[in-house]
Design an enzyme around this catalytic site. Sequence first.
Site, short mmCIF file in Angstrom:
data_model
loop_
_atom_site.label_atom_id
_atom_site.label_comp_id
_atom_site.label_asym_id
_atom_site.label_seq_id
_atom_site.Cartn_x
_atom_site.Cartn_y
_atom_site.Cartn_z
N ASP A 126 -11.14 3.02 3.37
CA ASP A 126 -11.65 1.62 3.47
C ASP A 126 -13.18 1.43 3.31
O ASP A 126 -13.60 0.48 2.82
CB ASP A 126 -11.23 0.87 4.78
CG ASP A 126 -10.09 0.02 4.30
OD1 ASP A 126 -9.88 -0.37 3.33
OD2 ASP A 126 -9.50 -0.47 5.23
N GLN B 116 -4.49 -1.23 9.63
CA GLN B 116 -4.21 -2.59 8.89
C GLN B 116 -4.91 -3.76 9.96
O GLN B 116 -4.67 -3.72 11.39
CB GLN B 116 -2.92 -2.88 8.90
CG GLN B 116 -2.62 -4.10 8.17
CD GLN B 116 -3.39 -4.53 6.77
OE1 GLN B 116 -3.10 -3.31 6.19
NE2 GLN B 116 -3.89 -5.45 6.47
N LYS C 47 0.69 -1.27 -0.02
CA LYS C 47 0.12 0.12 0.00
C LYS C 47 0.78 1.31 -0.08
O LYS C 47 0.51 2.19 -0.67
CB LYS C 47 -0.84 0.18 1.33
CG LYS C 47 -2.03 -1.01 1.04
CD LYS C 47 -2.80 -1.11 2.60
CE LYS C 47 -3.63 -2.09 2.29
NZ LYS C 47 -4.50 -2.89 3.59
#
Length: 303
Positions: A121, A98, A54
């Site tokens: 997200d 995460q 990422k």
Amino acid sequence: MSAKLIKGSEIREQILAEIKKEVEDIKAKYGKVPGLVTILVGENPASISYVTLKVQTAHSLGFHEVQDSQPVDLSEEALLALIDKYNKDESINGILVQLPLPKHINEKKVLTAIDPDKDVDGFHPVNVGRLMIGGSEVKFPPCTPAGIQELIVRSGTVTKGAEVVVVGRSNIVGKPIAVMMMQKAKGADSTVTVVHTGTKDLAGHCKRADILIVAAGVPGLVKPEWIKPGACVIDVGVNRVGEKVSEKTGKPVPILRGDVDFDAAKEIAGSITPVPGGVGPMTITMLMANTLKSLKFKLGIPV
Ligand code: NAP
């Protein structure tokens, strides 16, 4: 006849090039770039490799990227304080925590502490609600479903009026993609059926699908005879079915299979995603797209 392959790895490159160009234009005009922070608690090797990917992708696009690695014994309170700091940080447009988090930290509490306008997200209940309402309410569609929709649209598949069957009803894939495909919107406007372990006639429903989206996590669940000739088949499943030695590195690597019997299905479908190289490469790409969107919302640039 063999189906057209929908290659996520190629579509990813197109989308990343579009994002990079937009980042350059916005930087030239407004002097701002999208800011993404990735918070990693602990040293789970899989999480480290996801975060690294990422961060590298964000960096390659010219984003302001912050990798905030914290020790595994970080308290929940300290993590919430960290999120609060980034919620207030003007240079940050997207906050990514995460998962999984260590057991002593309540994941739900942490994810709901993220400012919904920085929740790239798309898992915050506010963004789930916005997705359900649809239209201009939607800010950040969750990344894997957003990637699936891009694959469908960019492969030239007609969605308006199409029978879409989604196998699986998880909160991260099945439910959101079903909601997205049924909205009165471009790249959607479909008639959607969701099937799951409680469904009586799984095969019968799948056979009706013009677009079949499979996210069950069961290797080879969908048999070739369940596929309507010419259908668009999106296989979201990523299942480890064994190990092999990599020709490149000489090290063991997992053998991955999708939820669809690919070799047989490709002789019936009109188009199909491979596993790997189909849906997989799209998730991080759409995370980048959402982070850019977040900056555009802030600057009042139409999305
Ligand atoms: P999940 O949370 O385990 O949900 C699986 C869903 O499939 C459930 O709704 C389940 O039904 C349904 N299901 C399972 N077995 C079934 C069967 N035999 N018949 C009918 N329905 C069945 O999984 P997920 O998180 O959505 O992920 C699904 C797959 O996609 C996994 O292989 C995962 O690795 C992969 N995935 C890939 C990406 C990516 O490529 N970027 C991202 C996310 C997920 P019930 O609700 O009735 O239990």
